[in-house]
Design a protein around this motif. Structure first.
Motif, PDB file in Angstrom:
ATOM      1  N   ASN A   6       0.829  -1.206   0.000  1.00 36.45           N
ATOM      2  CA  ASN A   6       0.000   0.000   0.000  1.00 36.45           C
ATOM      3  C   ASN A   6       0.863   1.255   0.000  1.00 36.45           C
ATOM      4  OD1 ASN A   6      -2.524  -1.179  -0.066  1.00 36.45           O
ATOM      5  ND2 ASN A   6      -2.729  -1.242   2.155  1.00 36.45           N
ATOM      6  N   TYR A   7       1.924   1.238   0.762  1.00 40.49           N
ATOM      7  CA  TYR A   7       2.817   2.383   0.819  1.00 40.49           C
ATOM      8  C   TYR A   7       3.403   2.685  -0.555  1.00 40.49           C
ATOM      9  CZ  TYR A   7       7.020   5.099   1.609  1.00 40.49           C
ATOM     10  OH  TYR A   7       7.998   6.061   1.518  1.00 40.49           O
ATOM     11  N   TYR A   8       3.938   1.666  -1.218  1.00 44.02           N
ATOM     12  CA  TYR A   8       4.547   1.886  -2.529  1.00 44.02           C
ATOM     13  C   TYR A   8       3.505   2.249  -3.581  1.00 44.02           C
ATOM     14  CZ  TYR A   8       9.031   0.519  -0.716  1.00 44.02           C
ATOM     15  OH  TYR A   8      10.197   0.488   0.005  1.00 44.02           O
ATOM     16  N   TRP A   9       2.314   1.717  -3.461  1.00 49.14           N
ATOM     17  CA  TRP A   9       1.215   2.068  -4.358  1.00 49.14           C
ATOM     18  C   TRP A   9       0.899   3.555  -4.209  1.00 49.14           C
ATOM     19  CZ3 TRP A   9      -2.992  -1.845  -5.736  1.00 49.14           C
ATOM     20  CH2 TRP A   9      -3.940  -1.277  -6.576  1.00 49.14           C
ATOM     21  N   ASP A  10       0.750   4.000  -2.969  1.00 49.90           N
ATOM     22  CA  ASP A  10       0.452   5.412  -2.707  1.00 49.90           C
ATOM     23  C   ASP A  10       1.574   6.320  -3.195  1.00 49.90           C
ATOM     24  OD1 ASP A  10      -1.954   4.707  -1.556  1.00 49.90           O
ATOM     25  OD2 ASP A  10      -1.198   4.843   0.511  1.00 49.90           O
ATOM     26  N   GLU A  11       2.809   5.911  -2.968  1.00 49.20           N
ATOM     27  CA  GLU A  11       3.945   6.715  -3.418  1.00 49.20           C
ATOM     28  C   GLU A  11       3.974   6.836  -4.942  1.00 49.20           C
ATOM     29  OE1 GLU A  11       6.285   8.505  -1.552  1.00 49.20           O
ATOM     30  OE2 GLU A  11       4.713   8.064  -0.072  1.00 49.20           O
ATOM     31  N   ALA A  12       3.694   5.769  -5.638  1.00 50.19           N
ATOM     32  CA  ALA A  12       3.665   5.792  -7.098  1.00 50.19           C
ATOM     33  C   ALA A  12       2.556   6.716  -7.589  1.00 50.19           C
ATOM     34  CB  ALA A  12       3.468   4.378  -7.646  1.00 50.19           C
ATOM     35  N   GLU A  13       1.380   6.617  -6.983  1.00 49.67           N
ATOM     36  CA  GLU A  13       0.267   7.482  -7.383  1.00 49.67           C
ATOM     37  C   GLU A  13       0.584   8.951  -7.124  1.00 49.67           C
ATOM     38  OE1 GLU A  13      -3.110   5.849  -5.314  1.00 49.67           O
ATOM     39  OE2 GLU A  13      -3.700   4.706  -7.098  1.00 49.67           O
ATOM     40  N   LYS A  14       1.152   9.254  -5.958  1.00 51.67           N
ATOM     41  CA  LYS A  14       1.508  10.641  -5.635  1.00 51.67           C
ATOM     42  C   LYS A  14       2.526  11.190  -6.625  1.00 51.67           C
ATOM     43  CE  LYS A  14       0.882  10.121  -0.675  1.00 51.67           C
ATOM     44  NZ  LYS A  14       1.602  10.057   0.604  1.00 51.67           N
ATOM     45  N   PHE A  15       3.522  10.388  -6.958  1.00 58.07           N
ATOM     46  CA  PHE A  15       4.550  10.841  -7.886  1.00 58.07           C
ATOM     47  C   PHE A  15       3.955  11.149  -9.260  1.00 58.07           C
ATOM     48  CE2 PHE A  15       7.480   9.827 -11.337  1.00 58.07           C
ATOM     49  CZ  PHE A  15       8.400  10.833 -11.140  1.00 58.07           C
ATOM     50  N   VAL A  16       3.172  10.221  -9.786  1.00 55.36           N
ATOM     51  CA  VAL A  16       2.578  10.412 -11.115  1.00 55.36           C
ATOM     52  C   VAL A  16       1.629  11.603 -11.107  1.00 55.36           C
ATOM     53  CG1 VAL A  16       1.121   9.357 -12.874  1.00 55.36           C
ATOM     54  CG2 VAL A  16       2.942   8.021 -11.817  1.00 55.36           C
ATOM     55  N   GLU A  17       0.860  11.761 -10.053  1.00 52.12           N
ATOM     56  CA  GLU A  17      -0.041  12.911  -9.948  1.00 52.12           C
ATOM     57  C   GLU A  17       0.737  14.221  -9.952  1.00 52.12           C
ATOM     58  OE1 GLU A  17      -2.587  12.354  -6.558  1.00 52.12           O
ATOM     59  OE2 GLU A  17      -3.464  10.533  -7.423  1.00 52.12           O
ATOM     60  N   SER A  18       1.882  14.251  -9.279  1.00 52.68           N
ATOM     61  CA  SER A  18       2.678  15.481  -9.256  1.00 52.68           C
ATOM     62  C   SER A  18       3.235  15.802 -10.645  1.00 52.68           C
ATOM     63  CB  SER A  18       3.802  15.391  -8.228  1.00 52.68           C
ATOM     64  OG  SER A  18       4.803  14.499  -8.632  1.00 52.68           O
ATOM     65  N   VAL A  19       3.626  14.785 -11.384  1.00 54.82           N
ATOM     66  CA  VAL A  19       4.102  15.006 -12.753  1.00 54.82           C
ATOM     67  C   VAL A  19       2.950  15.527 -13.618  1.00 54.82           C
ATOM     68  CG1 VAL A  19       5.027  13.910 -14.828  1.00 54.82           C
ATOM     69  CG2 VAL A  19       5.965  13.305 -12.590  1.00 54.82           C
ATOM     70  N   PHE A  20       1.757  14.938 -13.467  1.00 56.06           N
ATOM     71  CA  PHE A  20       0.600  15.395 -14.229  1.00 56.06           C
ATOM     72  C   PHE A  20       0.243  16.836 -13.888  1.00 56.06           C
ATOM     73  CE2 PHE A  20      -1.171  10.824 -14.812  1.00 56.06           C
ATOM     74  CZ  PHE A  20      -0.346  10.640 -15.906  1.00 56.06           C
ATOM     75  N   GLU A  21       0.365  17.219 -12.642  1.00 54.36           N
ATOM     76  CA  GLU A  21       0.092  18.600 -12.245  1.00 54.36           C
ATOM     77  C   GLU A  21       1.058  19.561 -12.942  1.00 54.36           C
ATOM     78  OE1 GLU A  21      -2.406  20.056 -10.444  1.00 54.36           O
ATOM     79  OE2 GLU A  21      -3.280  18.052 -10.609  1.00 54.36           O
ATOM     80  N   ASN A  22       2.336  19.207 -12.968  1.00 57.59           N
ATOM     81  CA  ASN A  22       3.324  20.046 -13.655  1.00 57.59           C
ATOM     82  C   ASN A  22       3.027  20.123 -15.147  1.00 57.59           C
ATOM     83  OD1 ASN A  22       4.740  20.629 -11.325  1.00 57.59           O
ATOM     84  ND2 ASN A  22       6.179  18.945 -11.591  1.00 57.59           N
ATOM     85  N   LEU A  23       2.567  19.035 -15.724  1.00 61.50           N
ATOM     86  CA  LEU A  23       2.209  19.010 -17.137  1.00 61.50           C
ATOM     87  C   LEU A  23       1.022  19.935 -17.402  1.00 61.50           C
ATOM     88  CD1 LEU A  23       2.552  17.770 -19.981  1.00 61.50           C
ATOM     89  CD2 LEU A  23       1.088  15.880 -19.212  1.00 61.50           C
ATOM     90  N   LYS A  24       0.004  19.847 -16.571  1.00 61.63           N
ATOM     91  CA  LYS A  24      -1.198  20.675 -16.739  1.00 61.63           C
ATOM     92  C   LYS A  24      -0.902  22.153 -16.537  1.00 61.63           C
ATOM     93  CE  LYS A  24      -4.327  17.041 -15.223  1.00 61.63           C
ATOM     94  NZ  LYS A  24      -5.237  16.612 -14.140  1.00 61.63           N
ATOM     95  N   LYS A  25       0.044  22.462 -15.656  1.00 63.89           N
ATOM     96  CA  LYS A  25       0.422  23.854 -15.402  1.00 63.89           C
ATOM     97  C   LYS A  25       1.331  24.407 -16.490  1.00 63.89           C
ATOM     98  CE  LYS A  25       0.161  23.511 -10.383  1.00 63.89           C
ATOM     99  NZ  LYS A  25       0.957  23.483  -9.141  1.00 63.89           N
ATOM    100  N   GLY A  26       1.804  23.545 -17.386  1.00 55.79           N
ATOM    101  CA  GLY A  26       2.682  23.984 -18.456  1.00 55.79           C
ATOM    102  C   GLY A  26       4.139  24.091 -18.049  1.00 55.79           C
ATOM    103  N   LEU A  27       4.479  23.540 -16.890  1.00 55.80           N
ATOM    104  CA  LEU A  27       5.865  23.597 -16.434  1.00 55.80           C
ATOM    105  C   LEU A  27       6.746  22.609 -17.180  1.00 55.80           C
ATOM    106  CD1 LEU A  27       5.179  23.832 -12.599  1.00 55.80           C
ATOM    107  CD2 LEU A  27       5.720  25.691 -14.184  1.00 55.80           C
ATOM    108  N   ILE A  28       6.133  21.545 -17.681  1.00 56.86           N
ATOM    109  CA  ILE A  28       6.840  20.552 -18.483  1.00 56.86           C
ATOM    110  C   ILE A  28       5.952  20.174 -19.661  1.00 56.86           C
ATOM    111  CG2 ILE A  28       8.211  19.602 -16.579  1.00 56.86           C
ATOM    112  CD1 ILE A  28       6.207  17.303 -16.374  1.00 56.86           C
ATOM    113  N   ASP A  29       6.546  19.606 -20.703  1.00 55.71           N
ATOM    114  CA  ASP A  29       5.744  19.155 -21.840  1.00 55.71           C
ATOM    115  C   ASP A  29       5.517  17.645 -21.731  1.00 55.71           C
ATOM    116  OD1 ASP A  29       8.124  17.967 -22.638  1.00 55.71           O
ATOM    117  OD2 ASP A  29       8.429  19.267 -24.351  1.00 55.71           O
ATOM    118  N   LYS A  30       4.765  17.113 -22.687  1.00 47.90           N
ATOM    119  CA  LYS A  30       4.394  15.698 -22.660  1.00 47.90           C
ATOM    120  C   LYS A  30       5.629  14.797 -22.683  1.00 47.90           C
ATOM    121  CE  LYS A  30       1.645  12.281 -25.135  1.00 47.90           C
ATOM    122  NZ  LYS A  30       0.742  12.021 -26.250  1.00 47.90           N
ATOM    123  N   ASN A  31       6.621  15.139 -23.486  1.00 44.06           N
ATOM    124  CA  ASN A  31       7.834  14.323 -23.560  1.00 44.06           C
ATOM    125  C   ASN A  31       8.596  14.310 -22.244  1.00 44.06           C
ATOM    126  OD1 ASN A  31       7.472  13.506 -26.223  1.00 44.06           O
ATOM    127  ND2 ASN A  31       8.445  15.356 -27.016  1.00 44.06           N
TER     128      ASN A  31
END
Length: 65
Positions: A6-31
């Motif tokens: 559960n811990y590693y599952w939550d950590e993976a989800e948090k990490f991916v969500e943070s990357v998606f947030e940066n993508l949506k904010k335009g801080l990074i591109d899709k690549n």
């Protein structure tokens, strides 16, 4: 499920969500998002993300934004 899994599952989800947030904010591109996710050391297999479906996962996330 074990607490450890559960811990590693939550950590993976948090990490991916943070990357998606940066993508949506335009801080990074899709690549860059794809690169960050695939090169991370989080347990992506727990959340069913891999090199074969990463483009679809990112596109789906952008569609729901």
């Amino acid at each position: 499920m074990s607490k450890t899994k559960n811990y590693y599952w939550d950590e993976a989800e948090k990490f991916v969500e943070s990357v998606f947030e940066n993508l949506k904010k335009g801080l990074i591109d899709k690549n860059e998002a794809k690169k960050e996710i695939l090169e991370s050391d989080v347990a992506l297999d727990l959340i069913n993300i891999n090199a074969f479906n990463i483009d679809e996962v990112i596109d789906n996330e952008l569609e729901t934004a």
